[in-house]
Design an enzyme around this catalytic site. Structure first.
Site: not given
Ligand code: FAD
Length: 468
Positions: A277, A280, A308, A343, A361, A384
């Protein structure tokens, strides 16, 4: 006489700090500075980040004074102008800093570096916040990785992180000349009226020592079950080190080193998952550094044509934790009350906003930027875009989280929901994720859009984009 200046930025710690260690080792006197760069072309900090910054700076100021008799100078404005002024006054010969990787910062720092070099100032910069430089981890064709797993495997195989650096012992590095400093209180970092940060205080201790305590506590109590528990928001199953990592109150090298030591001595399960993690975060930085401006541009250009349907009313309901889906509302209220969100719930709220509500986003990114204490340009924009489908290695757009079944799966008893949405505290377990179906009347807001309708609208929009 070597008078050095260390420029603190997102490295607000004295341990494992290469710029500080080198400045102390190589100089007779050291002056430390934190500059609040309020230039228009720099993305300005959000409210929750400013709150955190205040306490992180107070902690750093205290540690520098106690250990090295170094005074931390505060200045607001353009770093290049401030340097010019200080250099003339104090006869600074060397400047040290740890590198930043946001495109706004790299462009600025390059210019500052060359201007200082032209004035015969020695400038040295270091990597203090990433396990490998984002230009180092490359695939076989010499390009940066766009898929996390390949990035992770290559990082482990080819880029062994450096050892943790030892801080020099207590020393006297005082500079006799007084350099003018702002008063930190005048920067207005903490909100006053209204003091929306008041509920944050019980959740956080903001210091370098607190970061280290949190890591040890996590390893002692939560790491063994991390792989399973990390998905359940009512369990303290993750490290909550993200704001400390963002502000550099702990380094990933320190985390890795302590984790590896625990692994060797206690063979604790969960460590590899946890380390993956942390990678990431490395992946997000690699994407941001190589792609640039990931906070404003779609990583996948086909999303430039996505239809959108931004709507202020539903955005506001989402922000206020009144979208009508209990797990989403709980997450948004956790965020507002603590400056942090779990998360798993970040993914669920992000999916609802970008898919069911067809909101760009960047609107979610902006809200998180202002409200998260761990707001981080790389992690926030990469995540995002990942959730919206426009990012690298992203969750495909057509994979749409169902906010009811996600709640049932990851908060089966509704403990998390009841904590953050007290209006629902007496709703029986079987209705906690869909209170509108409960037989007894209650006033909880209805969903902004039904799951089926939201899902269909999202899929149609995706089809439209693909047909263009
Ligand atoms: P742990 O599970 O304890 O993980 C340890 C560390 O690994 C974290 O502190 C973090 O630095 C890193 N990490 C863990 N998961 C991720 C991930 N998915 N992506 C990148 N790094 C990760 N993280 C931020 O630090 N800042 C942000 O602004 C941010 N915005 C996000 C927005 C969305 C929509 C989503 C879905 C995720 C976002 N994340 C962000 C990633 C992740 O949610 C947080 O890093 C994590 O929840 C922090 O909690 P923790 O420290 O307990 O994590």
């Amino acid at each position: 006489m070597i008078n050095s200046l260390i420029w603190f930025r997102q490295d607000l710690r004295i341990s494992d700090n290469p710029a500080l260690i080198n400045a102390i080792k190589n100089s007779e006197t050291v002056t430390a500075i934190y500059i609040y760069d309020d230039s228009k072309n720099i993305r300005q900090l959000g409210g929750a980040s400013k709150w955190w910054l205040y306490y992180a700076l107070k902690d750093l100021e205290k540690s520098l004074k106690e250990k090295y008799n170094i005074t931390l100078i505060y200045r607001k404005g353009s770093p290049s102008k401030i340097f010019e002024e200080i250099i003339d006054k104090v006869k600074i010969s060397n400047i040290y800093w740890n590198r930043l990787y946001e495109p706004y910062h790299t462009e600025r720092d390059e210019k500052i570096k060359s201007a200082l070099k032209n004035k015969n100032i020695e400038v040295e910069s270091f990597n203090a916040s990433l396990l490998a430089e984002p230009w180092e981890v490359k695939n076989g064709s010499g390009n940066y990785f766009k898929v996390y797993t390949a990035f992770y495997e290559s990082s482990l195989k080819n880029h062994k992180p450096r050892e943790v650096l030892k801080a020099p012992n207590k020393q006297d590095k005082v500079l006799k000349i007084k350099v003018p400093s702002d008063n930190l209180e005048d920067w207005g970092l903490r909100p006053i009226k209204p003091n929306w940060a008041k509920p944050f205080y019980p959740y956080w201790k903001i210091s370098e020592e607190a970061a280290q305590d949190r890591l040890y506590d996590f390893l002692e109590n939560a790491i063994a079950n991390y792989s399973d528990n990390r998905n359940f928001p009512d369990i303290e199953g993750t490290s909550k080190l993200s704001p400390y990592l963002h502000f550099g109150q702990i380094s990933p090298h320190q985390i890795l080193s302590v984790c590896n030591f625990h692994k060797e001595t206690k063979g604790i399960e969960g460590i590899d998952k946890y380390i993956s993690e942390v990678y990431w975060r490395e992946f997000s930085y690699s994407l941001m550094f190589n792609f640039k401006h990931m906070d404003t541009k779609n990583f996948r250009p086909e999303f430039d044509n996505f239809p959108w349907d931004n709507n202020d009313k539903t955005l506001r309901a989402w922000q206020k934790g009144e979208a009508g889906y209990p797990i989403v509302d709980a997450g948004m209220r956790e965020l507002w009350s603590t400056g942090w969100m779990h998360n798993r719930v970040r993914m669920i709220v992000g999916s609802l906003l970008t898919k069911h509500l067809l909101t760009h986003w960047s609107q979610g990114e902006e809200w998180f930027w202002n409200t998260l204490v761990d707001a981080d340009l790389a992690n926030n924009s990469a995540s995002w875009q990942w959730i919206a489908g426009s990012g690298a290695d992203a969750s495909p757009y057509f994979r749409i989280f169902n906010p009811i079944t996600q709640g049932e799966k990851f908060d089966p008893k509704g403990n998390y929901i009841r904590k953050w949405v007290p209006e629902l505290k007496n709703v029986p377990d079987e209705y906690i994720h869909k209170p509108w179906e409960a037989p007894l009347l209650h006033n909880y807001v209805k969903p902004v859009i039904s799951h089926e309708q939201g899902r269909n609208k999202a899929l149609e929009s995706y089809k439209k984009m693909r047909n263009q």
